[in-house]
Design a protein around this motif. Structure first.
Motif, PDB file in Angstrom:
ATOM      1  N   THR A  86      47.737  43.427  38.526  1.00  0.00           N
ATOM      2  CA  THR A  86      48.332  44.716  38.866  1.00  0.00           C
ATOM      3  C   THR A  86      47.462  45.455  39.880  1.00  0.00           C
ATOM      4  N   HIS A  87      47.983  46.565  40.388  1.00  0.00           N
ATOM      5  CA  HIS A  87      47.178  47.354  41.316  1.00  0.00           C
ATOM      6  C   HIS A  87      45.930  47.900  40.618  1.00  0.00           C
ATOM      7  N   THR A  88      46.059  48.246  39.345  1.00  0.00           N
ATOM      8  CA  THR A  88      44.891  48.708  38.581  1.00  0.00           C
ATOM      9  C   THR A  88      43.843  47.604  38.497  1.00  0.00           C
ATOM     10  N   ASP A  89      44.304  46.354  38.258  1.00  0.00           N
ATOM     11  CA  ASP A  89      43.383  45.211  38.236  1.00  0.00           C
ATOM     12  C   ASP A  89      42.706  45.042  39.594  1.00  0.00           C
ATOM     13  N   LEU A  90      43.498  45.153  40.660  1.00  0.00           N
ATOM     14  CA  LEU A  90      42.953  44.970  42.005  1.00  0.00           C
ATOM     15  C   LEU A  90      41.932  46.055  42.320  1.00  0.00           C
ATOM     16  N   ASP A  91      42.201  47.259  41.851  1.00  0.00           N
ATOM     17  CA  ASP A  91      41.258  48.359  42.049  1.00  0.00           C
ATOM     18  C   ASP A  91      39.939  48.062  41.331  1.00  0.00           C
ATOM     19  N   ALA A  92      40.035  47.499  40.113  1.00  0.00           N
ATOM     20  CA  ALA A  92      38.825  47.135  39.367  1.00  0.00           C
ATOM     21  C   ALA A  92      38.059  46.024  40.090  1.00  0.00           C
ATOM     22  N   LEU A  93      38.784  45.063  40.663  1.00  0.00           N
ATOM     23  CA  LEU A  93      38.134  43.988  41.417  1.00  0.00           C
ATOM     24  C   LEU A  93      37.439  44.536  42.660  1.00  0.00           C
ATOM     25  N   SER A  94      38.069  45.505  43.313  1.00  0.00           N
ATOM     26  CA  SER A  94      37.455  46.125  44.488  1.00  0.00           C
ATOM     27  C   SER A  94      36.151  46.823  44.111  1.00  0.00           C
ATOM     28  N   ARG A  95      36.163  47.508  42.978  1.00  0.00           N
ATOM     29  CA  ARG A  95      34.934  48.180  42.534  1.00  0.00           C
ATOM     30  C   ARG A  95      33.853  47.157  42.199  1.00  0.00           C
ATOM     31  N   ALA A  96      34.252  46.043  41.560  1.00  0.00           N
ATOM     32  CA  ALA A  96      33.277  45.008  41.213  1.00  0.00           C
ATOM     33  C   ALA A  96      32.692  44.356  42.465  1.00  0.00           C
ATOM     34  N   ALA A  97      33.549  44.129  43.471  1.00  0.00           N
ATOM     35  CA  ALA A  97      33.086  43.506  44.717  1.00  0.00           C
ATOM     36  C   ALA A  97      32.335  44.489  45.602  1.00  0.00           C
ATOM     37  N   ARG A  98      32.535  45.789  45.317  1.00  0.00           N
ATOM     38  CA  ARG A  98      31.973  46.875  46.143  1.00  0.00           C
ATOM     39  C   ARG A  98      32.485  46.763  47.577  1.00  0.00           C
ATOM     40  N   ALA A  99      33.788  46.455  47.685  1.00  0.00           N
ATOM     41  CA  ALA A  99      34.417  46.277  48.995  1.00  0.00           C
ATOM     42  C   ALA A  99      35.928  46.373  48.839  1.00  0.00           C
ATOM     43  N   PRO A 100      36.640  46.691  49.920  1.00  0.00           N
ATOM     44  CA  PRO A 100      38.105  46.668  49.857  1.00  0.00           C
ATOM     45  C   PRO A 100      38.606  45.250  49.595  1.00  0.00           C
ATOM     46  N   VAL A 101      39.672  45.128  48.815  1.00  0.00           N
ATOM     47  CA  VAL A 101      40.265  43.824  48.506  1.00  0.00           C
ATOM     48  C   VAL A 101      41.763  43.889  48.790  1.00  0.00           C
ATOM     49  N   ALA A 102      42.271  42.892  49.519  1.00  0.00           N
ATOM     50  CA  ALA A 102      43.708  42.767  49.751  1.00  0.00           C
ATOM     51  C   ALA A 102      44.218  41.545  48.998  1.00  0.00           C
ATOM     52  N   LEU A 103      45.482  41.591  48.600  1.00  0.00           N
ATOM     53  CA  LEU A 103      46.105  40.483  47.884  1.00  0.00           C
ATOM     54  C   LEU A 103      47.178  39.885  48.784  1.00  0.00           C
ATOM     55  N   ALA A 104      47.144  38.549  48.963  1.00  0.00           N
ATOM     56  CA  ALA A 104      48.070  37.891  49.885  1.00  0.00           C
ATOM     57  C   ALA A 104      48.733  36.687  49.236  1.00  0.00           C
ATOM     58  N   VAL A 105      49.968  36.399  49.663  1.00  0.00           N
ATOM     59  CA  VAL A 105      50.696  35.210  49.224  1.00  0.00           C
ATOM     60  C   VAL A 105      51.268  34.515  50.453  1.00  0.00           C
ATOM     61  N   LEU A 106      51.677  33.258  50.261  1.00  0.00           N
ATOM     62  CA  LEU A 106      52.308  32.482  51.329  1.00  0.00           C
ATOM     63  C   LEU A 106      53.808  32.469  51.073  1.00  0.00           C
ATOM     64  N   VAL A 107      54.587  32.937  52.045  1.00  0.00           N
ATOM     65  CA  VAL A 107      56.043  33.022  51.900  1.00  0.00           C
ATOM     66  C   VAL A 107      56.698  32.390  53.123  1.00  0.00           C
ATOM     67  N   GLY A 108      57.420  31.289  52.917  1.00  0.00           N
ATOM     68  CA  GLY A 108      58.098  30.652  54.039  1.00  0.00           C
ATOM     69  C   GLY A 108      57.165  30.261  55.164  1.00  0.00           C
TER      70      GLY A 108
END
Length: 253
Positions: A86-108
């Motif tokens: 979730t976005h909350t999870d991603l926010d926690a990962l960003s804090r752990a990494a001490r950096a912005p984090v983007a989430l990407a997928v492959l579509v077509g």
């Protein structure tokens, strides 16, 4: 039969196939889909091939599951995610990494950024994420990672669509190292001022997305080291999240 009637029939069949794939207890094969829907095997195979090529479905073993295209349309319309992250999870990962984090997928065969947490990037880069713009896979760390660790058929199809033989050859030479380290880089490939590192987001033993860290190639010489350290923290945080979500010895089946 040709023209609008044939097109309408193909759309109707595709809709029935997608509903079957979405609701099947186990991923149905081409034969299982044709049998369940009483469709000709050859046209079912053709429709499933087109649905795979456009990201509506993807292979899991010999069967089919939904791809990321339905999610992308839902995202553009304001509805629901391809991963339990979730976005909350991603926010926690960003804090752990001490950096912005983007989430990407492959579509077509194209990379789409579906979420972002942490400080915002410069506008011209942030818009790629905010607008979920398609990006060529070989020019992005996320694409290079997902092509190496994701669905082999989707990867082969995406590479076949790249009209740059030297770039494909260079990537294929690098891919074993990406598989070994489970980490991919893009150093100025998409933007001469940007370097990026991508690590896998895994669920159920599959790589379902890429978590991406970006940094500038200008200025301090140690920026790549800083990015690598952030990537190591991100990998550790993802591993801790997976361990916390794993069923314990006394969990119900």
């Amino acid at each position: 039969m040709s023209g609008p009637v044939a097109s309408a029939r193909a759309v109707g069949r595709a809709d029935r196939i997608l509903e079957l794939v979405a609701t099947a207890a186990t991923p149905p094969s081409v034969t299982a889909v044709a049998r369940a829907l009483d469709l000709p095997l050859s046209s079912t195979a053709d429709l499933l091939r087109e649905l795979r090529a456009t990201g509506w479905v993807r292979l899991r073993g010999r069967g089919h599951v939904l791809g990321h295209r339905p999610y992308m349309l839902g995202l553009l319309a304001g509805v629901g995610p391809p991963t339990a992250l979730t976005h909350t999870d991603l926010d926690a990962l960003s804090r752990a990494a001490r950096a912005p984090v983007a989430l990407a997928v492959l579509v077509g065969g194209q990379v789409r950024y579906v979420d972002h947490a942490g400080p915002r990037a410069p506008d011209r880069l942030q818009r790629v994420t905010d607008d979920h713009r398609p990006r060529p896979p070989l020019r992005t760390a996320a694409g290079r990672l997902l092509l190496a660790l994701g669905d082999p058929e989707e990867s082969a199809r995406a590479l076949a669509g790249v009209d740059d033989p030297p770039a494909v050859a260079a990537y294929l030479a690098e891919r074993p190292e990406i598989v070994r380290t489970r980490l991919a880089r893009s150093d100025g490939l998409a933007d001469p001022a940007i370097r990026a590192v991508a690590v896998p987001v895994e669920e159920g033993g599959e790589t379902v997305a890429a978590a991406v860290l970006t940094g500038t190639r200008r200025g301090r010489a140690d920026r790549s080291v800083t990015l690598d350290r952030a990537a190591a923290r991100l990998v550790a945080a993802l591993a801790a999240r997976s361990a916390a979500r794993a069923p314990g010895p006394h969990s119900p089946p």
